[in-house]
Design an enzyme around this catalytic site. Structure first.
Site, PDB file in Angstrom:
ATOM      1  N   TYR B 117      -3.599   4.830   3.810  1.00 30.58           N
ATOM      2  CA  TYR B 117      -2.672   5.122   3.406  1.00 30.58           C
ATOM      3  C   TYR B 117      -1.296   4.902   2.604  1.00 30.58           C
ATOM      4  O   TYR B 117      -0.835   5.023   4.081  1.00 30.58           O
ATOM      5  CB  TYR B 117      -3.003   6.700   3.312  1.00 30.58           C
ATOM      6  N   GLU B 205       2.622   4.963  -4.845  1.00 26.52           N
ATOM      7  CA  GLU B 205       1.532   5.198  -3.883  1.00 26.52           C
ATOM      8  C   GLU B 205       0.501   4.322  -3.691  1.00 26.52           C
ATOM      9  O   GLU B 205      -0.055   4.101  -5.185  1.00 26.52           O
ATOM     10  CB  GLU B 205       0.847   6.144  -4.204  1.00 26.52           C
TER      11      GLU B 205
END
Lengths: 290, 394
Positions: B117, B205
């Site tokens: 992530y 993101e």
């Protein structure tokens, strides 16, 4: 006494020749603020209703002895205007402008913290010590000289609180609008330190809103360091997560920054929390009676 | 402002952030053509909506249809595109009502060795941007933050300088990234931080960020939103705005310079100032009502803006009453009163109207309303106003 500004504060307005700059400089002067001039690059030598205009802040400071500034320049130029005021050694900088990019404020924040200047805002109504110095856009007449220090992330909600404390006969020492953006120059904690030291301030009212963790941090500070009565209100108890409520800073994201968390932290620190915006004045009275 | 994954990846490519080949499609035919063009082997068909959780999300009334589908043939691509385009996708971020899929992104497959992530956001408390990386890719980062926060590694950086080399080394060490993959990280991580700053992002993101079998680092997703205050220096981004993703009344309000958020209740609110607007919603709810919206007319509202605000509130069929709460600072009560009278003449109010005015030019404002023929229920303060509108709206 009061905090940050008083009858000895000499104020200039950056952006004085713009509509808002002119209008509010005059309003502040009418209130009794010592408005000693203004700055608009390229318009030095002009005059706004008796207030001299300078090309640079440095020049304005050396000519007028100004130690505070009120910034109304448009958002793309606000960061630069703040940095110019810091460079000129201005003690209190109130940036009223709304819509300043966050990345600009990252840069500005560092420089301000490394200096002796205090930045209020941006995206704020300014600050006022009733009876002596108003720097900003708040309506002067709702304020009374008195004992409550009022600080807030929101403009009109501050007026509401001020009005209630005035009607209850408490009055205010100094009211500061911190601003509704994610990064602002001054925090609740910065002001708690000043209010705690100030003789005139007998109680402190803190008005927060959803988003971020400024209120939780302030609560932790109050628990350890503040001896004066503290009351608070948090706006946005019913705001849905993920929706920005006007202020760039007022958004519940990732389950953080909810009103419930904030109220719990405040109550844990012994702060009296007003259940509705109509009860802010009463909350101060209750805190003082505790 | 939010953009779609395929748009984010276009920007990534330009900024030197590695992405896979992909082509956006608006029809099943286009999707199949894209699949053939990408080599006709493995491709992923991904619905393009402004919300996360698409992989686990399903189409309304067809729970077998996921929002992201791995395909190995043209027929599978066709079926996936047909199953998604024009349909409503419900994910954990869309709410029950879901979002309509107007486009799919057909992307080449890759050999995934690890899923990580990555997110870059502003850390408000530190007043600095922060790079967050986690070994737990592909899952909701909020869950990771709650259950295993020690698996999220953070590095703050100076926007003017970007991520320093030692910070990349720290992250690689903690994440167990070495060799050729670490070399890829030295390009990827600073490029993402630079991207965040250069485009004035609110959030950038990548979930998942993958390390491939041959040690490349690739952004398999792109969830990006921009700081609306900085769009003046990124005019090129405006073409990426997808109005179909936004609530029409919010778009209209935005165009008029109003701050408006549509809600589910039946009491319309018109307030000046964001904090007061939020607390007006709060006090309506406190007294048993449900706000239909958040609306801040701003500090320097003109008569036109206020009239537009009334029209937007009244365009909501759920609205059974309006509460006007004004504490005039810069905004004068006379402006609001004048606009209210004008709006009444122009559109007419067929719902009860409770008005609470205070602040600059309040006496004149109240007098204007009294002398007009607009049916106004006057309120003396904010509690009185809330009680009256809750009662009037039933």
């Amino acid at each position: 006494m009061s905090i940050l500004v008083d009858e000895n504060t000499k104020v200039i307005c950056q952006g004085i020749t713009g509509n808002a700059g002119t209008f509010h400089s005059l309003k502040c002067r009418e209130y009794g603020t010592a408005m000693v001039g203004g700055v608009t690059p390229g318009k030095g030598g002009q005059d706004v209703e008796g207030m001299p205009v300078f090309d640079t802040v440095e020049e304005a400071v050396s000519e007028t002895g100004a130690n505070a500034t009120m910034i109304f320049v448009p958002p793309p130029f606000t960061a630069d205007a703040i940095l110019e005021a810091v460079d000129a050694g201005i003690g209190v900088i109130a940036a009223i402008t709304e819509g300043v990019p966050v990345v600009d404020m990252v840069r500005v924040y560092e420089k301000v913290k490394a200096s002796d200047s205090i930045l209020i805002g941006p995206n704020c109504p300014g600050l006022i010590t009733p009876g002596s110095c108003k720097i900003g856009i708040m309506p002067g007449y709702i304020h009374n000289v008195g004992k409550v220090g009022v600080m807030s992330r929101s403009g009109t909600l501050t007026y509401e609180a001020v009005w209630q404390t005035s009607n209850l006969g408490l009055g205010q020492s100094t009211c500061v609008g911190l601003g509704g953006d994610p990064i602002v120059g001054t925090s609740f904690i910065d002001l708690f330190k000043l209010y705690e030291q100030d003789d005139q301030t007998e109680a402190i009212l803190m008005i927060g809103e959803i988003g971020g963790t400024a209120e939780e941090e302030a609560a932790a500070y109050v628990k350890e360091h503040v001896t004066k009565p503290v009351a608070a209100f948090i706006a946005g108890r019913t705001a849905p997560p993920g929706k920005r409520m006007g202020h760039a800073g007022a958004i519940i994201s990732g389950g953080k920054g909810t009103a419930t968390e904030k109220v719990a932290a405040l109550e844990d620190a012994g702060i009296v929390v007003a259940p509705t915006p109509a009860d802010m004045g009463d909350a101060v009275v209750k805190a003082m009676a505790k | 402002m939010k953009i779609h994954e395929y748009q984010g990846k276009e920007l990534f490519r330009q900024a030197g952030v590695p992405v896979l080949e992909g082509i956006v499609a608006s029809s099943a035919g286009e999707a199949v053509a894209a699949y053939e063009k990408l080599g006709g082997k493995i491709a992923v068909v991904k619905s393009q909506i402004h919300a996360g959780g698409r992989g686990k999300g399903t189409v309304k009334d067809n729970p077998d249809q996921r929002g992201v589908v791995v395909c190995k043939s043209a027929d599978e691509v066709k079926a996936a595109a047909e199953g998604l385009l024009g349909k409503t996708l419900v994910t954990i971020q869309t709410g029950e009502e879901g979002k309509t899929v107007n486009k799919v992104f057909v992307e080449a497959g890759c050999d995934i060795a690890r899923e990580l992530y990555l997110g870059v956001v502003l850390d408000r408390a530190a007043a600095k941007p922060v790079l967050m990386v986690s070994t737990e890719g592909g899952v909701e980062i909020e869950t990771v933050a709650e259950e295993t926060p020690e698996l999220i590694f953070k590095e703050h950086f100076d926007p003017a300088i970007g991520l320093e080399a030692f910070q990349v080394r720290k992250i690689c060490k903690k994440m167990g990234i070495s060799g050729a993959a670490a070399k890829a990280a030295f390009k990827f991580l600073p490029a993402m931080c630079r991207f965040f700053v250069d485009y004035d992002c609110e959030m950038a993101e990548v979930n998942p960020l993958v390390i491939t079998g041959d040690d490349q680092m690739i952004a398999l997703d792109a969830k990006i939103s921009f700081d609306g205050n900085a769009l003046f220096r990124h005019k090129n981004l405006l073409e990426y705005r997808d109005l179909t993703e936004e609530e029409p009344s919010e778009v209209r309000a935005n165009d008029a310079g109003l701050s408006y958020v549509k809600l589910d209740g039946n009491i319309g609110c018109l307030v000046n100032g964001a904090g007061l607007a939020m607390s007006t919603m709060d006090i309506i709810k406190y007294h048993g009502g449900e706000p239909a919206n958040f609306l801040d007319v701003g500090g320097s509202a003109s008569a036109e803006q206020v009239a537009e605000a009334f029209e937007i509130i009244l365009s909501d069929p759920n609205c059974k009453g309006i509460l006007v709460n004004i504490f005039g600072g810069i905004a004068r009560c006379t402006t609001i009163a004048g606009a209210l009278i004008e709006a009444s003449k122009k559109i007419g109010f067929d719902v009860p109207l409770v008005v609470r005015l205070e602040g600059t030019e309040v006496e004149e404002g109240r007098k204007m309303l009294e002398e007009s023929d607009v049916a106004v229920i006057n309120a003396v303060d904010i509690t009185d106003a809330a009680k009256k509108i809750v009662e009037a709206a039933g």
